[in-house]
Scaffold this motif. Structure first.
Motif, PDB file in Angstrom:
ATOM      1  N   CYS A 199      10.162  -7.226  -0.850  1.00 19.49           N
ATOM      2  CA  CYS A 199       9.427  -6.027  -1.207  1.00 19.49           C
ATOM      3  C   CYS A 199      10.392  -4.875  -1.442  1.00 19.49           C
ATOM      4  O   CYS A 199      11.582  -4.952  -1.104  1.00 19.49           O
ATOM      5  N   THR A 200       9.876  -3.811  -2.051  1.00 24.81           N
ATOM      6  CA  THR A 200      10.628  -2.563  -2.194  1.00 24.81           C
ATOM      7  C   THR A 200       9.744  -1.432  -1.692  1.00 24.81           C
ATOM      8  O   THR A 200       8.517  -1.500  -1.755  1.00 24.81           O
ATOM      9  N   SER A 201      10.395  -0.388  -1.194  1.00 29.35           N
ATOM     10  CA  SER A 201       9.675   0.842  -0.882  1.00 29.35           C
ATOM     11  C   SER A 201       9.941   1.846  -1.990  1.00 29.35           C
ATOM     12  O   SER A 201      10.627   1.539  -2.970  1.00 29.35           O
ATOM     13  N   LEU A 202       9.420   3.033  -1.866  1.00 28.63           N
ATOM     14  CA  LEU A 202       9.596   4.021  -2.926  1.00 28.63           C
ATOM     15  C   LEU A 202      11.059   4.373  -3.155  1.00 28.63           C
ATOM     16  O   LEU A 202      11.461   4.668  -4.277  1.00 28.63           O
ATOM     17  N   LYS A 203      11.863   4.329  -2.107  1.00 32.13           N
ATOM     18  CA  LYS A 203      13.246   4.796  -2.219  1.00 32.13           C
ATOM     19  C   LYS A 203      14.287   3.735  -1.893  1.00 32.13           C
ATOM     20  O   LYS A 203      15.481   3.973  -2.098  1.00 32.13           O
ATOM     21  N   GLN A 204      13.871   2.566  -1.390  1.00 26.70           N
ATOM     22  CA  GLN A 204      14.854   1.580  -0.937  1.00 26.70           C
ATOM     23  C   GLN A 204      14.528   0.199  -1.480  1.00 26.70           C
ATOM     24  O   GLN A 204      13.371  -0.176  -1.604  1.00 26.70           O
ATOM     25  N   SER A 205      15.592  -0.552  -1.766  1.00 27.34           N
ATOM     26  CA  SER A 205      15.408  -1.909  -2.274  1.00 27.34           C
ATOM     27  C   SER A 205      16.682  -2.714  -1.994  1.00 27.34           C
ATOM     28  O   SER A 205      17.771  -2.162  -2.017  1.00 27.34           O
ATOM     29  N   VAL A 206      16.546  -3.985  -1.689  1.00 28.23           N
ATOM     30  CA  VAL A 206      15.334  -4.785  -1.601  1.00 28.23           C
ATOM     31  C   VAL A 206      15.204  -5.269  -0.157  1.00 28.23           C
ATOM     32  O   VAL A 206      16.194  -5.640   0.467  1.00 28.23           O
ATOM     33  N   THR A 223       0.826  -1.205   0.000  1.00 24.64           N
ATOM     34  CA  THR A 223       0.000   0.000   0.000  1.00 24.64           C
ATOM     35  C   THR A 223       0.864   1.260   0.000  1.00 24.64           C
ATOM     36  O   THR A 223       2.038   1.231   0.386  1.00 24.64           O
ATOM     37  N   PRO A 224       0.290   2.396  -0.390  1.00 26.96           N
ATOM     38  CA  PRO A 224       1.047   3.644  -0.401  1.00 26.96           C
ATOM     39  C   PRO A 224       1.178   4.301   0.967  1.00 26.96           C
ATOM     40  O   PRO A 224       2.015   5.179   1.142  1.00 26.96           O
ATOM     41  N   SER A 225       0.353   3.884   1.921  1.00 24.35           N
ATOM     42  CA  SER A 225       0.330   4.600   3.201  1.00 24.35           C
ATOM     43  C   SER A 225       0.554   3.720   4.417  1.00 24.35           C
ATOM     44  O   SER A 225       1.047   4.201   5.437  1.00 24.35           O
ATOM     45  N   PHE A 226       0.195   2.449   4.326  1.00 24.78           N
ATOM     46  CA  PHE A 226       0.165   1.625   5.530  1.00 24.78           C
ATOM     47  C   PHE A 226       1.021   0.368   5.418  1.00 24.78           C
ATOM     48  O   PHE A 226       0.760  -0.633   6.084  1.00 24.78           O
ATOM     49  N   TRP A 259      11.800  -7.688   8.580  1.00 24.93           N
ATOM     50  CA  TRP A 259      12.388  -7.390   7.276  1.00 24.93           C
ATOM     51  C   TRP A 259      13.817  -6.909   7.428  1.00 24.93           C
ATOM     52  O   TRP A 259      14.156  -6.187   8.368  1.00 24.93           O
ATOM     53  N   THR A 260      14.657  -7.308   6.469  1.00 24.37           N
ATOM     54  CA  THR A 260      16.045  -6.860   6.413  1.00 24.37           C
ATOM     55  C   THR A 260      16.298  -6.223   5.058  1.00 24.37           C
ATOM     56  O   THR A 260      15.911  -6.776   4.024  1.00 24.37           O
ATOM     57  N   LEU A 261      16.949  -5.063   5.045  1.00 23.99           N
ATOM     58  CA  LEU A 261      17.256  -4.365   3.798  1.00 23.99           C
ATOM     59  C   LEU A 261      18.587  -4.853   3.239  1.00 23.99           C
ATOM     60  O   LEU A 261      19.598  -4.874   3.945  1.00 23.99           O
ATOM     61  N   PHE A 262      18.593  -5.245   1.957  1.00 24.20           N
ATOM     62  CA  PHE A 262      19.811  -5.610   1.244  1.00 24.20           C
ATOM     63  C   PHE A 262      19.976  -4.647   0.067  1.00 24.20           C
ATOM     64  O   PHE A 262      19.043  -4.465  -0.725  1.00 24.20           O
ATOM     65  N   ASP A 263      21.128  -4.037  -0.047  1.00 22.54           N
ATOM     66  CA  ASP A 263      21.363  -3.004  -1.062  1.00 22.54           C
ATOM     67  C   ASP A 263      21.390  -3.621  -2.456  1.00 22.54           C
ATOM     68  O   ASP A 263      22.277  -4.405  -2.789  1.00 22.54           O
ATOM     69  N   SER A 264      20.436  -3.243  -3.282  1.00 25.63           N
ATOM     70  CA  SER A 264      20.350  -3.801  -4.636  1.00 25.63           C
ATOM     71  C   SER A 264      21.272  -3.103  -5.626  1.00 25.63           C
ATOM     72  O   SER A 264      21.416  -3.562  -6.758  1.00 25.63           O
ATOM     73  N   LYS A 265      21.848  -1.964  -5.227  1.00 26.19           N
ATOM     74  CA  LYS A 265      22.693  -1.121  -6.088  1.00 26.19           C
ATOM     75  C   LYS A 265      21.877  -0.256  -7.041  1.00 26.19           C
ATOM     76  O   LYS A 265      22.428   0.610  -7.717  1.00 26.19           O
ATOM     77  N   ALA A 266      20.573  -0.495  -7.135  1.00 29.60           N
ATOM     78  CA  ALA A 266      19.732   0.358  -7.978  1.00 29.60           C
ATOM     79  C   ALA A 266      19.614   1.730  -7.326  1.00 29.60           C
ATOM     80  O   ALA A 266      19.437   1.836  -6.109  1.00 29.60           O
ATOM     81  N   GLN A 267      19.699   2.770  -8.142  1.00 28.12           N
ATOM     82  CA  GLN A 267      19.687   4.124  -7.649  1.00 28.12           C
ATOM     83  C   GLN A 267      18.375   4.832  -7.987  1.00 28.12           C
ATOM     84  O   GLN A 267      17.741   4.543  -9.000  1.00 28.12           O
ATOM     85  N   ILE A 268      17.999   5.752  -7.151  1.00 26.68           N
ATOM     86  CA  ILE A 268      16.900   6.659  -7.465  1.00 26.68           C
ATOM     87  C   ILE A 268      17.478   7.759  -8.344  1.00 26.68           C
ATOM     88  O   ILE A 268      18.314   8.548  -7.914  1.00 26.68           O
ATOM     89  N   THR A 269      17.045   7.796  -9.589  1.00 28.00           N
ATOM     90  CA  THR A 269      17.651   8.715 -10.561  1.00 28.00           C
ATOM     91  C   THR A 269      17.077  10.117 -10.481  1.00 28.00           C
ATOM     92  O   THR A 269      17.703  11.062 -10.959  1.00 28.00           O
ATOM     93  N   ASN A 289       9.829  -2.804  11.101  1.00 31.45           N
ATOM     94  CA  ASN A 289      11.107  -2.272  10.624  1.00 31.45           C
ATOM     95  C   ASN A 289      11.174  -2.019   9.112  1.00 31.45           C
ATOM     96  O   ASN A 289      12.246  -1.969   8.524  1.00 31.45           O
ATOM     97  N   LEU A 290      10.011  -1.840   8.490  1.00 24.36           N
ATOM     98  CA  LEU A 290       9.995  -1.293   7.133  1.00 24.36           C
ATOM     99  C   LEU A 290       9.989   0.226   7.229  1.00 24.36           C
ATOM    100  O   LEU A 290       9.516   0.791   8.221  1.00 24.36           O
ATOM    101  N   PRO A 291      10.491   0.931   6.212  1.00 22.83           N
ATOM    102  CA  PRO A 291      10.520   2.401   6.278  1.00 22.83           C
ATOM    103  C   PRO A 291       9.112   2.983   6.264  1.00 22.83           C
ATOM    104  O   PRO A 291       8.164   2.356   5.785  1.00 22.83           O
ATOM    105  N   ASN A 292       8.998   4.193   6.773  1.00 26.16           N
ATOM    106  CA  ASN A 292       7.706   4.862   6.826  1.00 26.16           C
ATOM    107  C   ASN A 292       7.423   5.530   5.477  1.00 26.16           C
ATOM    108  O   ASN A 292       7.384   6.753   5.359  1.00 26.16           O
TER     109      ASN A 292
END
Length: 714
Positions: free
Chosen positions: A294-301, A250-253, A311-321, A271-274
């Motif tokens: 899962c991915t959030s708007l700014k972080q993956s994966v 969801t976009p909010s919850f 949840w644990t964040l692993f850096d996918s190397k993909a950048q927000i352009t 522990n997912l980002p807000n």
């Protein structure tokens, strides 16, 4: 079958928004720089369900690196190390929205591509080597594909898609027609099929407001599940296990989870980002490993191994352009159907295709499909004797030179092309009155000319026009006056600045009045009698044709009511070709996504070509007259998904006969030219050269046979 969550597409302009943002961004220097060069946007993706064994995946990337090419479907059979364009049969002018692969791909070799702009669905039963429409039973207003999913059945597959109005359609491999299972009042935006569909026949849909419906008999009957999140839904995934467990993004919850087939949901987001969660995907081995991504708007994966509790964040190397809307940055997330064996997770996003082969713990980019891609060819005016030619590229060597007809290549003397990672889009070679030649080329903010065939260059900077766009002027095409040695005139087509003109080889510039801004120029053509008639044409990506008859002082639109392109804005690529005999025949041809139009009065009035090969329904990418047109009456027309046609014209410019010169290349090698050039000495050597992404092909018999020439790689 891939177990993935389908993103909501907020509105039908999303793809156009992405591409527009791309074109806007690459012209802006000193602002939101892309994470890497070259750009490798992925607009849709699908992997083989037998990926562990066949290493096969498909993606759609932006083909418009010169401003006038259509998006391309690429295939890799080596886990992304190399990619092949697969255009055969893709004879439409539309953008793509989605790719899917049959669950029984190993045996049926079937791939599906969903289109926007009333293109419907194309299907290939040859793993992409040939495509054809798959639209029987659909009305024109149902053929904008918003979302599509494929389920495994006992006999093969069942394909579902939602159209632009939100209606839902179904077609099994044994069906001859599409069947509507939900009407447009349901506003379907997301489809999720059960991994066990072959036995439970379950699918769930979400509306554009977040309301869910569930069917356990393949869409014949539906149960209302309400709006459990209180918001819209960005993605949805059903876990293996008879469709009892499902996840909503969801976009909010955050993430919502159901363990009772959707009857009740609880929030899971520890522990997912807000911020919004826009993609979610479940391991096909979920019953054992309880793994969700899962991915959030700014972080993956993010990864969970306890069905979403932590949840644990692993850096996918993909950048927000920052070159597109945030929702379009991390656009997709998929898990290999053979995850238990290969541990592969796919992240196809605006920044490229990223892949993990150890369950999401570490990542690397697996798609670099645009580095060194050919963007243009130019042949010596004395090609028959000197065999010299120029190739321009997207990054790579930037400008490369061959003196043996394309077999061997060297880097040109343009100042520091590799260090600057310049992208060149076009070159032209002008024969001077004294027999010498001048080569002209351009990159963002710079134009150069060379009198020693590229060994050294005189480079001039093009000023910025901050009132139009704060970045460097980025070019798509150029045309130099046939009398360049004396008048020093060059017309340059750009992405945002319309057409620019210089009359002193680049020392000073002016914007042309009339040609619209922010409509990328796809082609500029100058009359061979320019010194006398002062005539030039410009064509735009929005399907417009403009003409000057006073040397660029004014441009007026021609063919306003008679040149009819089809499709959405952004897909109306247009090309202009002027007869070598223009001084006497006043013949002009315009290639559109709706065939060819011709004028015999210098562009004032136009007639549509009706020949079946290049008339209606022909998506024309390029048109060129034979340099020997006065004698042979030949022209060449490159048709998307069909090949390069050699056509014969009568005295009025109408096509009387045609021959597809590259049908064997297209059918046997998946070769569709993105650019072709005819030898200026064609009357003597019958030579044509064609560029296809990373290959050059050569014919010395007017297109009857072709051989691969050398490639100006890095």
């Amino acid at each position: 079958m891939l177990f993935k969550l389908n993103k909501i597409q907020i509105n039908l302009t999303r793809r156009i928004t992405v591409i527009t943002a791309f074109f806007m961004s690459i012209g802006i220097i000193g602002m939101n720089a892309h994470a890497h060069t070259p750009h490798d946007m992925v607009y849709a993706f699908a992997a083989s369900p037998d990926y562990a064994n066949d290493s096969t995946m498909f993606l759609i990337t932006d083909g418009a690196y010169t401003g006038w090419r259509y998006n391309e479907i690429l295939r890799s059979t080596d886990k992304g190390l190399s990619w092949t364009d697969i255009p055969n049969g893709m004879d439409h002018p539309f953008e793509y929205s989605v790719l899917r692969v049959s669950p029984k791909f190993a045996s049926d070799q079937t791939v599906f591509a969903g289109l926007k702009g009333k293109g419907g669905i194309y299907r290939s039963t040859t793993r992409g080597d040939f495509w054809e429409p798959y639209n029987t039973g659909l009305a024109a207003w149902n053929m904008i594909v918003r979302q599509m999913e494929v389920a495994e059945s006992s006999s093969g597959y069942v394909l579902f898609f939602a159209d632009a109005n939100g209606a839902l359609f179904r077609r099994a491999n044994t069906d001859t027609n599409w069947v509507q299972v939900l009407d447009k009042t349901n506003k379907v935006t997301i489809i999720a099929v059960s991994p066990d569909y072959a036995t439970d026949n379950t699918l769930v849909i979400a509306s554009n407001t977040g309301y869910l419906k569930k069917s356990t008999n393949g869409g014949n009957d539906w149960t209302e599940l309400g709006n459990p999140t209180g918001s819209i839904i960005y993605d949805m995934a059903i876990a293996p296990g008879n469709a009892t467990e499902m996840f909503l993004a969801t976009p909010s919850f955050g993430i919502f989870y159901s363990s009772d087939g959707g009857s009740t949901f609880v929030n899971k987001g520890t522990n997912l980002p807000n911020e919004a969660i826009n993609n979610i995907a479940v391991s096909p081995n979920y019953a054992i490993d309880r793994t969700v991504f899962c991915t959030s708007l700014k972080q993956s994966v993010f990864k969970s191994t306890d069905n979403g509790d932590n949840w644990t964040l692993f850096d996918s190397k993909a950048q927000i352009t920052k070159q597109t809307s945030l929702l379009n940055e991390l656009t997709d997330l998929q898990v290999s159907r053979t995850y238990a064996t290969d541990k592969t997770v796919f992240l196809p996003v605006f920044d490229g295709l990223f892949l993990s082969q150890n369950g999401g713990n570490t990542w690397k980019q697996r798609q670099k499909t645009r580095r060194g891609i050919l963007t243009g060819l130019a042949l010596s005016s004395s090609f028959n004797s000197d065999q010299k030619m120029i190739a321009t590229m997207y990054v790579g060597r930037s400008i490369a030179i061959s003196t043996d007809g394309g077999t061997e290549w060297t880097t040109s003397g343009w100042p520091n092309p590799k260090e600057r990672k310049m992208n060149f889009f076009d070159s032209q070679i002008v024969k001077n009155p004294n027999g010498t030649q001048t080569v002209i080329s351009a990159t963002a903010g710079r134009v150069g000319n060379s009198t020693n065939f590229g060994d050294s260059w005189t480079v001039k900077f093009v000023p910025r026009f901050p009132a139009i766009n704060p970045g460097l002027v980025t070019f798509t095409t150029l045309a130099a006056s046939p009398n360049f040695a004396n008048d020093k005139e060059i017309y340059l087509g750009s992405r945002f600045h319309g057409v620019l003109q210089t009359k002193d080889a680049g020392k000073t510039w002016r914007l042309q009045h009339g040609v619209p801004l922010n409509h990328p120029t796809t082609n500029v053509a100058i009359s061979p009698n320019y010194a006398n008639d002062r005539t030039a044409f410009a064509a735009t990506r929005s399907g417009q044709v403009w003409r000057t008859q006073d040397g660029g002082d004014t441009f007026l639109r021609v063919g306003t009511s008679s040149i009819k392109s089809i499709g959405w804005v952004g897909q109306r690529y247009t090309w202009v070709a002027i007869s070598p005999q223009f001084a006497t025949d006043n013949l002009v041809l315009v290639g559109t996504n709706n065939g060819i139009y011709r004028s015999t009065d210098g562009g004032t009035t136009w007639t549509k070509e009706i020949h079946t090969s290049v008339g209606a329904n022909a998506v024309v990418q390029q048109v060129e007259f034979s340099p020997n047109f006065g004698a042979d009456r030949e022209a060449f027309v490159n048709v998307r998904g069909k090949g390069l046609f050699r056509v014969n014209l009568n005295g009025g410019g109408a096509v009387t006969a045609s021959l597809n010169t590259t049908s064997s290349l297209l059918e046997n090698e998946n070769v569709q030219f993105t650019e072709f050039q005819i030898s200026p000495t064609y009357a003597a050597d019958s030579t044509i050269l064609g560029a296809a992404r990373e290959s050059i092909y050569k014919s010395t018999d007017s297109g009857l046979t072709w051989v691969a020439a050398g490639f100006p790689d890095n």
